[in-house]
Each structure stands twice: as structure tokens, then as C-alpha cells.
Enzyme design. Structure first.
Site, PDB file in Angstrom:
ATOM      1  N   ASN A   1     -17.092 -36.736 -21.828  1.00 46.79           N
ATOM      2  CA  ASN A   1     -16.804 -35.494 -22.378  1.00 46.79           C
ATOM      3  C   ASN A   1     -17.957 -34.470 -22.570  1.00 46.79           C
ATOM      4  O   ASN A   1     -19.034 -34.905 -23.189  1.00 46.79           O
ATOM      5  CB  ASN A   1     -16.027 -35.593 -23.805  1.00 46.79           C
ATOM      6  CG  ASN A   1     -14.567 -36.424 -23.569  1.00 46.79           C
ATOM      7  OD1 ASN A   1     -14.170 -36.594 -22.490  1.00 46.79           O
ATOM      8  ND2 ASN A   1     -14.120 -36.792 -24.492  1.00 46.79           N
TER       9      ASN A   1
ATOM     10  N   ASP B   1     -17.539 -31.504 -24.608  1.00 45.73           N
ATOM     11  CA  ASP B   1     -16.766 -30.558 -25.665  1.00 45.73           C
ATOM     12  C   ASP B   1     -17.580 -30.497 -26.917  1.00 45.73           C
ATOM     13  O   ASP B   1     -17.168 -29.695 -27.889  1.00 45.73           O
ATOM     14  CB  ASP B   1     -15.474 -30.714 -25.797  1.00 45.73           C
ATOM     15  CG  ASP B   1     -15.109 -32.207 -25.956  1.00 45.73           C
ATOM     16  OD1 ASP B   1     -16.015 -32.975 -26.886  1.00 45.73           O
ATOM     17  OD2 ASP B   1     -13.789 -32.611 -25.781  1.00 45.73           O
TER      18      ASP B   1
ATOM     19  N   HIS C   1     -21.874 -36.416 -18.701  1.00 44.42           N
ATOM     20  CA  HIS C   1     -21.665 -35.315 -17.829  1.00 44.42           C
ATOM     21  C   HIS C   1     -22.100 -33.859 -18.540  1.00 44.42           C
ATOM     22  O   HIS C   1     -21.399 -32.919 -18.121  1.00 44.42           O
ATOM     23  CB  HIS C   1     -20.214 -35.142 -17.574  1.00 44.42           C
ATOM     24  CG  HIS C   1     -19.708 -36.462 -16.686  1.00 44.42           C
ATOM     25  ND1 HIS C   1     -18.582 -36.980 -16.790  1.00 44.42           N
ATOM     26  CD2 HIS C   1     -20.214 -37.315 -16.159  1.00 44.42           C
ATOM     27  CE1 HIS C   1     -18.310 -38.285 -16.057  1.00 44.42           C
ATOM     28  NE2 HIS C   1     -19.545 -38.195 -15.667  1.00 44.42           N
TER      29      HIS C   1
ATOM     30  N   THR D   1      -9.811 -43.016 -21.285  1.00 45.30           N
ATOM     31  CA  THR D   1     -10.135 -42.760 -20.163  1.00 45.30           C
ATOM     32  C   THR D   1      -9.513 -43.364 -19.008  1.00 45.30           C
ATOM     33  O   THR D   1      -8.993 -44.415 -19.217  1.00 45.30           O
ATOM     34  CB  THR D   1     -11.820 -43.056 -19.689  1.00 45.30           C
ATOM     35  OG1 THR D   1     -12.365 -42.889 -18.458  1.00 45.30           O
ATOM     36  CG2 THR D   1     -12.160 -44.541 -20.244  1.00 45.30           C
TER      37      THR D   1
HETATM   38  P1  NAD Z   1      -8.918 -38.275 -17.176  1.00 47.37           P
HETATM   39  O1  NAD Z   1      -8.246 -37.111 -17.341  1.00 47.37           O
HETATM   40  O2  NAD Z   1      -9.264 -39.126 -15.837  1.00 47.37           O
HETATM   41  O3  NAD Z   1      -7.932 -39.547 -17.998  1.00 47.37           O
HETATM   42  C1  NAD Z   1      -7.693 -39.183 -19.274  1.00 47.37           C
HETATM   43  C2  NAD Z   1      -7.091 -40.481 -19.965  1.00 47.37           C
HETATM   44  O4  NAD Z   1      -6.787 -40.283 -21.350  1.00 47.37           O
HETATM   45  C3  NAD Z   1      -5.777 -41.081 -19.324  1.00 47.37           C
HETATM   46  O5  NAD Z   1      -6.012 -42.286 -19.016  1.00 47.37           O
HETATM   47  C4  NAD Z   1      -4.933 -40.683 -20.406  1.00 47.37           C
HETATM   48  O6  NAD Z   1      -3.766 -41.727 -20.496  1.00 47.37           O
HETATM   49  C5  NAD Z   1      -5.594 -40.814 -21.859  1.00 47.37           C
HETATM   50  N1  NAD Z   1      -5.155 -40.170 -22.851  1.00 47.37           N
HETATM   51  C6  NAD Z   1      -4.346 -38.942 -22.842  1.00 47.37           C
HETATM   52  N2  NAD Z   1      -4.151 -38.610 -24.055  1.00 47.37           N
HETATM   53  C7  NAD Z   1      -4.658 -39.627 -24.868  1.00 47.37           C
HETATM   54  C8  NAD Z   1      -4.794 -39.738 -26.346  1.00 47.37           C
HETATM   55  N3  NAD Z   1      -4.280 -38.821 -27.394  1.00 47.37           N
HETATM   56  N4  NAD Z   1      -5.527 -40.799 -26.974  1.00 47.37           N
HETATM   57  C9  NAD Z   1      -6.286 -41.742 -25.972  1.00 47.37           C
HETATM   58  N5  NAD Z   1      -6.276 -41.553 -24.490  1.00 47.37           N
HETATM   59  C10 NAD Z   1      -5.350 -40.593 -24.104  1.00 47.37           C
HETATM   60  O7  NAD Z   1     -10.350 -38.273 -18.084  1.00 47.37           O
HETATM   61  P2  NAD Z   1     -11.660 -39.289 -17.922  1.00 47.37           P
HETATM   62  O8  NAD Z   1     -11.386 -40.781 -17.839  1.00 47.37           O
HETATM   63  O9  NAD Z   1     -12.524 -38.705 -19.049  1.00 47.37           O
HETATM   64  O10 NAD Z   1     -12.462 -38.633 -16.536  1.00 47.37           O
HETATM   65  C11 NAD Z   1     -12.129 -37.000 -16.175  1.00 47.37           C
HETATM   66  C12 NAD Z   1     -13.271 -36.176 -16.169  1.00 47.37           C
HETATM   67  O11 NAD Z   1     -13.044 -35.177 -16.602  1.00 47.37           O
HETATM   68  C13 NAD Z   1     -14.632 -36.903 -16.864  1.00 47.37           C
HETATM   69  O12 NAD Z   1     -15.796 -36.772 -15.978  1.00 47.37           O
HETATM   70  C14 NAD Z   1     -14.878 -35.681 -17.909  1.00 47.37           C
HETATM   71  O13 NAD Z   1     -16.333 -35.445 -17.970  1.00 47.37           O
HETATM   72  C15 NAD Z   1     -14.190 -34.655 -17.614  1.00 47.37           C
HETATM   73  N6  NAD Z   1     -13.416 -33.902 -18.612  1.00 47.37           N
HETATM   74  C16 NAD Z   1     -13.715 -33.672 -19.935  1.00 47.37           C
HETATM   75  C17 NAD Z   1     -12.957 -33.021 -20.893  1.00 47.37           C
HETATM   76  C18 NAD Z   1     -13.553 -32.839 -22.290  1.00 47.37           C
HETATM   77  O14 NAD Z   1     -14.767 -32.781 -22.563  1.00 47.37           O
HETATM   78  N7  NAD Z   1     -12.643 -32.862 -23.332  1.00 47.37           N
HETATM   79  C19 NAD Z   1     -11.976 -32.734 -20.562  1.00 47.37           C
HETATM   80  C20 NAD Z   1     -11.328 -32.655 -19.245  1.00 47.37           C
HETATM   81  C21 NAD Z   1     -12.077 -33.407 -18.345  1.00 47.37           C
END
Ligand code: NAD
Ligand code: ZN
Length: 267
Positions: free
Chosen positions: A105, A107, A122, A208
Site C-alpha cells: 500500500n 496510503d 510500491h 492481499t
Molecule cells: P487486491 O485489490 O488485489 O486485493 C485485495 C484483497 O483484500 C482481496 O484479497 C480481498 O479479499 C481483501 N480484502 C478486502 N477487504 C478486506 C478487509 N476488510 N480485510 C482484509 N482483507 C480484505 O490488492 P493487493 O493484493 O494489495 O494488490 C493490488 C495492488 O494495488 C497493490 O500493488 C497495491 O499497491 C495497490 N493498491 C493499493 C491501495 C492502497 O494503498 N490502499 C489501494 C488499492 C490498490
């Protein structure tokens, strides 16, 4: 509803670990109102090109969506604050159990919650880096949104030529870009994250999907080195089959339960 025996089991494994490492993804920030990329309300459903080409992939095909895309992403982090899951992780660090977190993340919510040992793979949405020299600049929440709101208010399409002159300038005079890692760009902190992975005897995998590489290799490497893996996620991920214990549910609900349980065990 999470079975309490799994919380007890996870707490017991955490207490008997010597070097626990966290591994987090977008899901840990979902309860702070930040949409994940792949879940139902995720960005990739609205813009399918993003799944293979990232944000730049969407902008290449649909430059007219730039304003909607950037404001949608930025608005979700604008007022985001750490949720009980982030706070529980910083408490586990203070209690001495959690040695470090590898996060995908950008954020800044782990740091906002007080976690001090965070390895960002990232990048960070609040940091800019110079396109020419190595200088980096961290923006406050207000500072970042003052800058991006000004840019967005003038944005009618997206192109590199349009955006470059509007980016903040480095002391060396060159433009600074957001220090976030795009698709195909090298990830940050690879060496430190590899070192932490080889040290850990327990990895706590949270929120994740485990499909973004090279990030998703860290749990695989930890397992290969003999570490135990515990996962918390409402849905099974690509990593679940490798885990010793899977707790189905939200990190904002389960992590505080684990912290309470550990405190109870130590009383
Ligand atoms: P992803 O979107 O691929 O997967 C998110 C995962 O979180 C899913 O498996 C889902 O089931 C789970 N999830 C949803 N709600 C949840 C909760 N309340 N508690 C626990 N788990 C929960 O995300 P990823 O695997 O991090 O990969 C996607 C890419 O997106 C990364 O490279 C990341 O850098 C980026 N990203 C970052 C942010 C951020 O900084 N917050 C937001 C969106 C995407
Ligand atoms: Zn510079």
C-alpha cells in the site's frame, strides 16, 4: 463470523514466534474507505484495462477518463484515517511481537497509525521524487491535496506533455513525480524486504490477493525458509493454500481480537 478458536490459535502462534513479519495489501485499508483494485467495487471492474496495464494502461486507451480516474483514486485517500486493523498492527509492534511490515500500500496509513518499521514496495502517494536527481519530498495531507486539486481543476485530458510542466519542481529545477510504482517499474525496498523475509519465523499475511509480483514472492520465500504463515482475508487468496492457518474475515475486526486475546494470555 470468525470462529474464536482460530483467533486463539493465531494468538498462540504469534506469542511463540521469535520474529514476526507482516505482509499487507489493499484489503487492510478497505475499512478506511479506500477501494481495493480487484474487489467488486475495485478499480479494475470499472476500468478492465487496468488489470493488465495499470493506471497508465487505462490512460493510454481512455485519456478522457483522466480526471475521473485521478479524482476517484485521490478522493478515496483524501479523508482516509487508520482503521482498527492498522491500530492493532502498530500495537503488536509496540508489544514487541511484530518486527516489521512489508506493504504493497502507498496510503501511509500504517505510519499514520504509529507503525514505525514499514517497508513500502510500491511507494507512497504522499511522496514525490525528482525525475533527475535522487531528492524526495514528503507532502502533508493538506499539501498534497492543495497541489492535486489545482492540477485536477485544469485537467481536461491526460498526456505526459500536459502534466510535466504542472508537476512540483525539485531544488535542482527539474520536475518531481509521485513516488509510486507503476506497472512494470522496479519495486522499492526489495533488499530490505528480502532480508526481513529471510529472518522471519512467522508471516502474517493480510488483505492481499497475492497475485501482484514480485510482491507475492515474499510469502512464498518465507514458507520456503521454514516460516509459518497465517492469513487474514474475507476471501481465500492465491496464497491461502500455502498458509498454516487461515482466518476468514476483515483485518479491522480480527486483528483487534488477536491483540485482546494476547493481552488476556499475558495477564
Ligand atoms: P487486491 O485489490 O488485489 O486485493 C485485495 C484483497 O483484500 C482481496 O484479497 C480481498 O479479499 C481483501 N480484502 C478486502 N477487504 C478486506 C478487509 N476488510 N480485510 C482484509 N482483507 C480484505 O490488492 P493487493 O493484493 O494489495 O494488490 C493490488 C495492488 O494495488 C497493490 O500493488 C497495491 O499497491 C495497490 N493498491 C493499493 C491501495 C492502497 O494503498 N490502499 C489501494 C488499492 C490498490
Ligand atoms: Zn532534483
Amino acid at each position: 463470523m470468525i470462529e474464536s478458536d482460530k483467533v486463539v490459535e493465531a494468538s498462540r502462534i504469534i506469542c511463540s514466534s521469535n520474529w514476526m513479519l507482516g505482509f499487507t495489501g489493499a484489503g487492510v485499508s478497505a475499512e478506511s474507505g479506500i477501494s481495493t483494485f480487484r474487489d467488486l467495487d475495485g478499480l479494475w471492474n470499472r476500468y478492465p484495462e487496468g488489470a493488465s496495464g495499470g493506471i497508465m494502461g487505462i490512460l493510454r486507451r481512455h485519456p478522457e477518463t483522466a480526471h475521473e480516474l485521478f479524482s476517484g483514486m485521490l478522493n478515496s485517500i483524501r479523508n482516509a484515517t487508520p482503521n482498527p486493523g492498522h491500530h492493532a498492527l502498530s500495537e503488536l509492534e509496540r508489544m514487541g511481537y511484530l518486527k516489521s511490515i512489508i506493504t504493497q500500500n502507498g496510503d501511509n496509513l500504517h505510519q499514520d497509525a504509529g507503525s514505525s518499521k514499514v517497508l513500502e514496495l510500491h511507494g507512497n502517494a504522499f511522496r514525490f521524487r525528482c525525475l533527475e536527481c535522487t531528492r524526495k519530498k514528503h507532502f502533508s495531507r493538506d499539501g498534497l491535496f492543495y497541489l492535486v486539486d489545482d492540477i485536477l481543476s485544469k485537467m481536461d485530458h491526460f498526456s505526459i506533455e500536459w502534466i510535466i510542466p504542472r508537476l512540483p519542481s525539485c531544488k535542482c529545477g527539474e520536475p518531481m513525480r509521485p513516488d509510486v510504482v507503476g506497472f512494470g517499474e522496479p519495486v522499492h525496498n526489495l533488499e530490505k524486504a528480502s532480508e526481513a523475509t529471510s529472518r522471519c519465523d512467522l508471516m502474517l499475511i493480510m488483505g492481499t490477493s497475492g497475485v501482484v509480483y514480485p510482491a507475492a514472492m515474499f510469502p512464498v520465500l518465507a514458507k520456503r525458509n521454514g516460516a509459518k504463515l497465517i492469513e487474514i482475508n474475507p476471501k481465500e487468496s492465491a496464497l491461502t493454500s500455502k498458509c498454516d492457518l487461515f482466518l476468514p474475515g476483515k483485518t479491522g475486526e480480527i486483528l483487534p481480537m488477536i491483540v485482546e486475546n494476547i493481552k488476556e494470555m499475558n495477564r
